[in-house]
Design a protein around this motif. Structure first.
Motif, PDB file in Angstrom:
ATOM      1  N   VAL A 194      36.208  35.012  33.028  1.00 39.12           N
ATOM      2  CA  VAL A 194      36.816  35.026  34.139  1.00 39.12           C
ATOM      3  C   VAL A 194      37.862  35.959  34.242  1.00 39.12           C
ATOM      4  O   VAL A 194      38.574  36.248  33.278  1.00 39.12           O
ATOM      5  CB  VAL A 194      37.531  33.444  34.453  1.00 39.12           C
ATOM      6  N   THR A 195      38.025  36.635  35.639  1.00 37.33           N
ATOM      7  CA  THR A 195      39.248  37.620  35.838  1.00 37.33           C
ATOM      8  C   THR A 195      39.841  37.203  36.988  1.00 37.33           C
ATOM      9  O   THR A 195      39.453  36.265  37.737  1.00 37.33           O
ATOM     10  CB  THR A 195      38.671  39.287  36.171  1.00 37.33           C
ATOM     11  N   GLY A 196      41.290  37.646  37.265  1.00 34.70           N
ATOM     12  CA  GLY A 196      41.926  37.231  38.411  1.00 34.70           C
ATOM     13  C   GLY A 196      42.255  38.452  39.170  1.00 34.70           C
ATOM     14  O   GLY A 196      42.960  39.408  38.687  1.00 34.70           O
ATOM     15  N   SER A 197      42.219  38.594  40.531  1.00 35.60           N
ATOM     16  CA  SER A 197      42.538  39.557  41.314  1.00 35.60           C
ATOM     17  C   SER A 197      43.464  39.401  42.558  1.00 35.60           C
ATOM     18  O   SER A 197      43.559  38.110  42.695  1.00 35.60           O
ATOM     19  CB  SER A 197      41.304  40.363  41.791  1.00 35.60           C
ATOM     20  N   ALA A 198      44.325  40.436  42.930  1.00 32.23           N
ATOM     21  CA  ALA A 198      44.970  40.181  44.021  1.00 32.23           C
ATOM     22  C   ALA A 198      44.626  41.150  45.163  1.00 32.23           C
ATOM     23  O   ALA A 198      44.591  42.169  45.045  1.00 32.23           O
ATOM     24  CB  ALA A 198      46.424  40.488  43.466  1.00 32.23           C
ATOM     25  N   TRP A 199      44.519  40.515  46.330  1.00 30.61           N
ATOM     26  CA  TRP A 199      44.247  41.100  47.646  1.00 30.61           C
ATOM     27  C   TRP A 199      45.815  41.274  48.210  1.00 30.61           C
ATOM     28  O   TRP A 199      46.197  40.247  48.676  1.00 30.61           O
ATOM     29  CB  TRP A 199      43.521  40.427  48.455  1.00 30.61           C
TER      30      TRP A 199
END
Length: 182
Positions: free
Chosen positions: A47-52
């Protein structure tokens, strides 16, 4: 169970994004089947986490020209064991942009993507199960380019398609346009 908060977010996402059932099912099965899904050491994927990241007007997105992947993308990275994926997205946004102050505009998942990362430096190809959240800077918007990027840029929505043809980036662009048009 440390995976339960993300599983609950995925269930809520399913309610609002019925056309993404295949991705949501695959995501959910991966998380349920892998207690160590937040660990980079899980070589099949993690799992990775990203920011828009959107500006105050909502009409510009902060993108990184990612050094390893040589593509314009949203900011984000590995969970490294942290099951609080919104916190991971926030941490990565801070590290990769140099911006400190953000508001999470919505704690709900904005977008999901599963993408293959190519083999590099002895790490076999693997899947990133990327969970994306919308962030907005509340302080300075003057960024600092980190070692992970060739460049960063505030990109007007109308210019984004000139930087990328990536399906997931264009999908997020469409979702964002729909959201701000109300």
């Amino acid at each position: 169970m440390h995976r339960q908060p993300l599983l609950a977010q995925l269930a809520a996402y399913r309610e609002t994004h019925p056309l993404e059932t295949e991705t949501i099912d695959r995501f959910t099965a991966f998380i349920r089947g892998n207690p160590d899904c937040f660990e980079r050491s899980l070589l099949e994927g993690h799992v990775t986490g990203s920011a828009w990241i959107v500006d105050a007007s909502g009409h510009k997105i902060l993108l990184t020209h990612h050094r390893k992947l040589d593509a314009w993308l949203q900011l984000g990275g590995h969970a490294d064991g942290d099951p609080d994926v919104p916190a991971v997205a926030l941490k990565e946004a801070r590290e990769e942009s140099g911006l400190e102050d953000f508001e999470v505009t919505d704690t709900a998942i904005f977008d999901l993507d599963i993408h293959l990362i190519p083999e590099r430096k002895g790490i076999p190809e693997h899947w990133h199960y990327d969970v994306r959240y919308v962030l907005r800077p509340t302080g300075s918007t003057t960024y600092i380019v980190s070692d992970e990027s060739h460049d960063l840029r505030w990109v007007p929505l109308d210019e984004m398609a000139s930087l990328t043809t990536d399906d997931s980036m264009l999908r997020m662009l469409q979702k964002w346009r729909t959201k701000i048009s109300g």
